[in-house]
Write a protein that holds these residues in place. Structure first.
Motif, PDB file in Angstrom:
ATOM      1  N   ILE A   1      17.767-110.767  80.659  1.00 47.99           N
ATOM      2  CA  ILE A   1      17.030-110.210  79.522  1.00 47.99           C
ATOM      3  C   ILE A   1      17.115-108.691  79.494  1.00 47.99           C
ATOM      4  CG2 ILE A   1      15.424-112.161  79.532  1.00 47.99           C
ATOM      5  CD1 ILE A   1      13.294-110.157  80.649  1.00 47.99           C
ATOM      6  N   ILE A   2      17.920-108.126  80.419  1.00 50.98           N
ATOM      7  CA  ILE A   2      17.907-106.672  80.560  1.00 50.98           C
ATOM      8  C   ILE A   2      19.291-106.068  80.744  1.00 50.98           C
ATOM      9  CG2 ILE A   2      17.508-106.771  83.078  1.00 50.98           C
ATOM     10  CD1 ILE A   2      15.619-104.341  82.692  1.00 50.98           C
ATOM     11  N   ASP A   3      20.216-106.774  81.407  1.00 47.68           N
ATOM     12  CA  ASP A   3      21.533-106.224  81.726  1.00 47.68           C
ATOM     13  C   ASP A   3      22.543-106.630  80.652  1.00 47.68           C
ATOM     14  OD1 ASP A   3      23.792-105.179  82.831  1.00 47.68           O
ATOM     15  OD2 ASP A   3      23.733-106.373  84.686  1.00 47.68           O
ATOM     16  N   PHE A   4      22.414-105.995  79.483  1.00 49.29           N
ATOM     17  CA  PHE A   4      23.289-106.352  78.362  1.00 49.29           C
ATOM     18  C   PHE A   4      24.750-105.996  78.660  1.00 49.29           C
ATOM     19  CE2 PHE A   4      19.121-105.270  76.328  1.00 49.29           C
ATOM     20  CZ  PHE A   4      18.751-106.579  76.075  1.00 49.29           C
ATOM     21  N   ALA A   5      24.960-104.891  79.354  1.00 50.52           N
ATOM     22  CA  ALA A   5      26.325-104.500  79.701  1.00 50.52           C
ATOM     23  C   ALA A   5      26.944-105.513  80.659  1.00 50.52           C
ATOM     24  CB  ALA A   5      26.335-103.106  80.324  1.00 50.52           C
ATOM     25  N   GLY A   6      26.160-105.953  81.634  1.00 47.70           N
ATOM     26  CA  GLY A   6      26.656-106.955  82.575  1.00 47.70           C
ATOM     27  C   GLY A   6      26.971-108.270  81.892  1.00 47.70           C
ATOM     28  N   ALA A   7      26.155-108.640  80.922  1.00 48.68           N
ATOM     29  CA  ALA A   7      26.396-109.879  80.185  1.00 48.68           C
ATOM     30  C   ALA A   7      27.676-109.772  79.369  1.00 48.68           C
ATOM     31  CB  ALA A   7      25.212-110.192  79.279  1.00 48.68           C
ATOM     32  N   ALA A   8      27.874-108.623  78.716  1.00 43.55           N
ATOM     33  CA  ALA A   8      29.083-108.436  77.916  1.00 43.55           C
ATOM     34  C   ALA A   8      30.333-108.440  78.793  1.00 43.55           C
ATOM     35  CB  ALA A   8      28.986-107.124  77.143  1.00 43.55           C
ATOM     36  N   ARG A   9      30.220-107.886  79.975  1.00 40.48           N
ATOM     37  CA  ARG A   9      31.361-107.799  80.888  1.00 40.48           C
ATOM     38  C   ARG A   9      31.732-109.149  81.488  1.00 40.48           C
ATOM     39  NH1 ARG A   9      30.823-107.179  86.193  1.00 40.48           N
ATOM     40  NH2 ARG A   9      28.703-106.331  85.978  1.00 40.48           N
ATOM     41  N   THR A  10      30.732-109.975  81.762  1.00 39.13           N
ATOM     42  CA  THR A  10      30.979-111.220  82.503  1.00 39.13           C
ATOM     43  C   THR A  10      30.947-112.476  81.642  1.00 39.13           C
ATOM     44  OG1 THR A  10      28.621-111.452  83.023  1.00 39.13           O
ATOM     45  CG2 THR A  10      29.983-110.210  84.602  1.00 39.13           C
ATOM     46  N   GLY A  11      30.324-112.386  80.469  1.00 38.83           N
ATOM     47  CA  GLY A  11      30.232-113.563  79.620  1.00 38.83           C
ATOM     48  C   GLY A  11      29.041-114.455  79.890  1.00 38.83           C
ATOM     49  N   VAL A  12      28.081-113.984  80.702  1.00 36.22           N
ATOM     50  CA  VAL A  12      26.855-114.765  80.891  1.00 36.22           C
ATOM     51  C   VAL A  12      25.946-114.574  79.681  1.00 36.22           C
ATOM     52  CG1 VAL A  12      27.071-114.436  83.381  1.00 36.22           C
ATOM     53  CG2 VAL A  12      25.500-112.975  82.085  1.00 36.22           C
ATOM     54  N   LYS A  13      24.868-115.320  79.625  1.00 35.14           N
ATOM     55  CA  LYS A  13      23.964-115.248  78.485  1.00 35.14           C
ATOM     56  C   LYS A  13      23.058-114.020  78.569  1.00 35.14           C
ATOM     57  CE  LYS A  13      23.601-120.206  77.460  1.00 35.14           C
ATOM     58  NZ  LYS A  13      22.682-121.362  77.350  1.00 35.14           N
ATOM     59  N   SER A  14      22.701-113.513  77.400  1.00 39.05           N
ATOM     60  CA  SER A  14      21.683-112.452  77.321  1.00 39.05           C
ATOM     61  C   SER A  14      20.755-112.795  76.162  1.00 39.05           C
ATOM     62  CB  SER A  14      22.324-111.077  77.123  1.00 39.05           C
ATOM     63  OG  SER A  14      23.128-111.065  75.951  1.00 39.05           O
ATOM     64  N   GLU A  15      20.201-114.002  76.221  1.00 41.06           N
ATOM     65  CA  GLU A  15      19.331-114.483  75.148  1.00 41.06           C
ATOM     66  C   GLU A  15      17.922-113.965  75.366  1.00 41.06           C
ATOM     67  OE1 GLU A  15      19.637-118.696  74.647  1.00 41.06           O
ATOM     68  OE2 GLU A  15      21.829-118.665  74.588  1.00 41.06           O
ATOM     69  N   GLY A  16      17.446-113.223  74.403  1.00 32.84           N
ATOM     70  CA  GLY A  16      16.089-112.722  74.464  1.00 32.84           C
ATOM     71  C   GLY A  16      15.101-113.745  73.943  1.00 32.84           C
ATOM     72  N   MET A  17      14.009-113.240  73.399  1.00 35.38           N
ATOM     73  CA  MET A  17      12.902-114.096  73.001  1.00 35.38           C
ATOM     74  C   MET A  17      13.064-114.707  71.620  1.00 35.38           C
ATOM     75  SD  MET A  17      10.409-110.877  72.346  1.00 35.38           S
ATOM     76  CE  MET A  17       9.102-111.586  71.377  1.00 35.38           C
ATOM     77  N   ALA A  18      14.104-114.295  70.863  1.00 33.19           N
ATOM     78  CA  ALA A  18      14.170-114.624  69.436  1.00 33.19           C
ATOM     79  C   ALA A  18      13.973-116.107  69.146  1.00 33.19           C
ATOM     80  CB  ALA A  18      15.495-114.146  68.854  1.00 33.19           C
ATOM     81  N   GLY A  19      14.630-116.968  69.911  1.00 35.70           N
ATOM     82  CA  GLY A  19      14.529-118.393  69.633  1.00 35.70           C
ATOM     83  C   GLY A  19      13.158-118.987  69.900  1.00 35.70           C
ATOM     84  N   SER A  20      12.344-118.273  70.678  1.00 34.88           N
ATOM     85  CA  SER A  20      11.009-118.769  71.028  1.00 34.88           C
ATOM     86  C   SER A  20       9.892-117.960  70.388  1.00 34.88           C
ATOM     87  CB  SER A  20      10.829-118.742  72.550  1.00 34.88           C
ATOM     88  OG  SER A  20      11.744-119.605  73.190  1.00 34.88           O
TER      89      SER A  20
END
Length: 306
Positions: free
Chosen positions: A236-255
Motif C-alpha cells: 500500500i506504500i511502495d508504488f515504485a517497487g510494485a511497478a518494478r516487480t509487477g506485484v499488486k499495489s491495490e489501495g482502499m478503492a475497492g473497499s
C-alpha cells in the motif's frame, strides 16, 4: 467562525496551520457534520510534502483529512436519511475532515454505534477499508500463511485481525514492544531488521502463501525472495517497487464503501475488531500529531479531536 487545518504550499509539518474559515454550507444531498474525531494517515503526510504530486496533486490553500466521526448539524436539500443530532461515522474525498465542521455527501456516512468510542469511529474509514482491501487483494483464506509488514500500525493492526477472521495463519513483522499485542490477537510476531528473512522462514516452515506490505523499505523484494507469487503480494506504500516487480499495489478503492464501513463498525461494536488508538491531539496540535505519526512506531491510530 469554525476552525480547520490549512496549508498554502508543500512542505514539512510547519506548513500546517489552524485557521478560521467560513462556515461550510451543505448543498443538495450533503450533510454538515460537527467533527468529534478525525484520524490522520501517512498518505496525507505524503501528499502534504509533495511526494504524491503526480498522483494526487494538492490545490492551495489545501485542507486535510478523510476520516471523521461526529454529530449531524444540518442537512441539505433532498437528504432524508439523516437529521440534526444523529451521530455518524464517515469520510470525505475533499481533504477536509481535519476541521470543526465539514460537509459530507449523505451516502458517505453510517450510524455510529454507542459502543464505538468517538476516537475509534473517527479513525476507522481509511485504515479499516485499506485493511479490508489488503485481505481481498491477496485472496487470504483458511490454510494460508500470510506475512504482514508494519503489523502493529494503523492499517496493519486491523489487517492482521481481518486476516485471522478470514481463517489465515498470520505472521506479523513489528518491533518487540508490540509482540505481546500481536500474540494476544492470534498473530505470530517476528521482529523486523537484520535476519528477518531467516526468522520468517523459521516461523513459517511450510512456506509463505501471501505477503502484505504496509511499511515499504524493501519488503516487496523480501516477499519475492520468500517465493510468494506476485499476485499474492500487495503493497500500500511502495508504488515504485510494485511497478518494478509487477506485484499488486491495490489501495482502499475497492473497499471504500459505506457498506464495508458499516460492517467494520458492527465488528468494533461487538468487540470483534480492536482499533488501537496510539494518541489523541486537539486540532491546534496538528503539527505534533503528524510528528508523532511519522515516527512510524505507533501502535494503531493517531487521532485529532477538534
Amino acid at each position: 467562525m469554525p476552525q480547520a487545518v490549512r496549508f498554502d504550499e508543500y512542505g514539512d509539518f510547519d506548513v500546517l496551520e489552524v485557521r478560521e474559515v467560513p462556515r461550510p454550507q451543505p448543498a443538495e444531498g450533503e450533510v454538515l457534520v460537527r467533527v468529534r474525531a478525525a484520524g490522520i494517515n501517512p498518505g496525507e503526510n505524503m501528499i502534504r510534502i509533495g511526494a504524491l504530486h503526480d498522483r494526487w496533486p494538492a490545490t492551495f490553500p489545501s485542507g486535510q483529512g478523510s476520516d471523521l466521526a461526529g454529530v449531524v448539524e444540518e442537512v441539505g436539500a433532498g437528504v432524508h436519511t439523516w437529521s440534526a443530532g444523529d451521530e455518524v461515522i464517515g469520510w470525505v474525498d475533499t481533504r477536509a475532515s481535519h476541521a470543526e465542521l465539514v460537509v459530507v455527501p449523505s451516502g458517505q456516512l453510517v450510524a455510529r454505534d454507542p459502543a464505538v468510542p468517538w476516537e475509534v469511529g473517527g479513525a476507522l474509514f481509511v485504515a479499516g477499508t485499506t485493511a479490508h482491501a489488503n485481505v481481498q487483494a491477496v485472496g487470504a483464506g483458511p490454510g494460508d500463511t500470510v506475512v504482514v509488514a508494519g503489523a502493529a500500525g494503523g492499517v496493519g493492526s486491523l489487517t492482521v485481525q481481518l486476516l485471522r477472521r478470514a481463517g489465515a495463519t498470520v505472521i506479523g513483522l513489528a518491533g518487540p514492544v508490540n509482540h505481546t499485542w500481536l500474540r494476544d490477537h492470534g498473530v505470530v510476531p517476528v521482529a523486523y531488521g537484520d535476519g528477518v528473512l531467516d526468522r520468517i522462514r523459521e516461523a513459517a516452515p511450510g512456506g509463505v502463501d501471501a505477503f502484505i506490505d504496509n511499511f515499504g523499505d524493501g519488503y516487496v523484494d523480501l516477499a519475492l525472495e520468500l517465493g510468494v507469487a506476485k499476485d499474492r503480494i500487495n503493497t500500500i506504500i511502495d508504488f515504485a517497487g510494485a511497478a518494478r516487480t509487477g506485484v499488486k499495489s491495490e489501495g482502499m478503492a475497492g473497499s471504500a464503501t459505506a457498506e464495508v464501513l458499516a460492517d467494520l463498525v458492527k465488528l468494533v461494536a461487538a468487540g470483534d475488531l480492536d482499533v488501537p488508538i496510539a494518541a489523541t491531539y486537539p486540532l491546534a496540535e496538528v503539527r505534533e500529531a503528524y510528528r508523532d505519526l511519522m515516527r512510524r512506531h505507533s501502535r494503531g491510530k493517531v487521532v485529532l479531536l477538534p
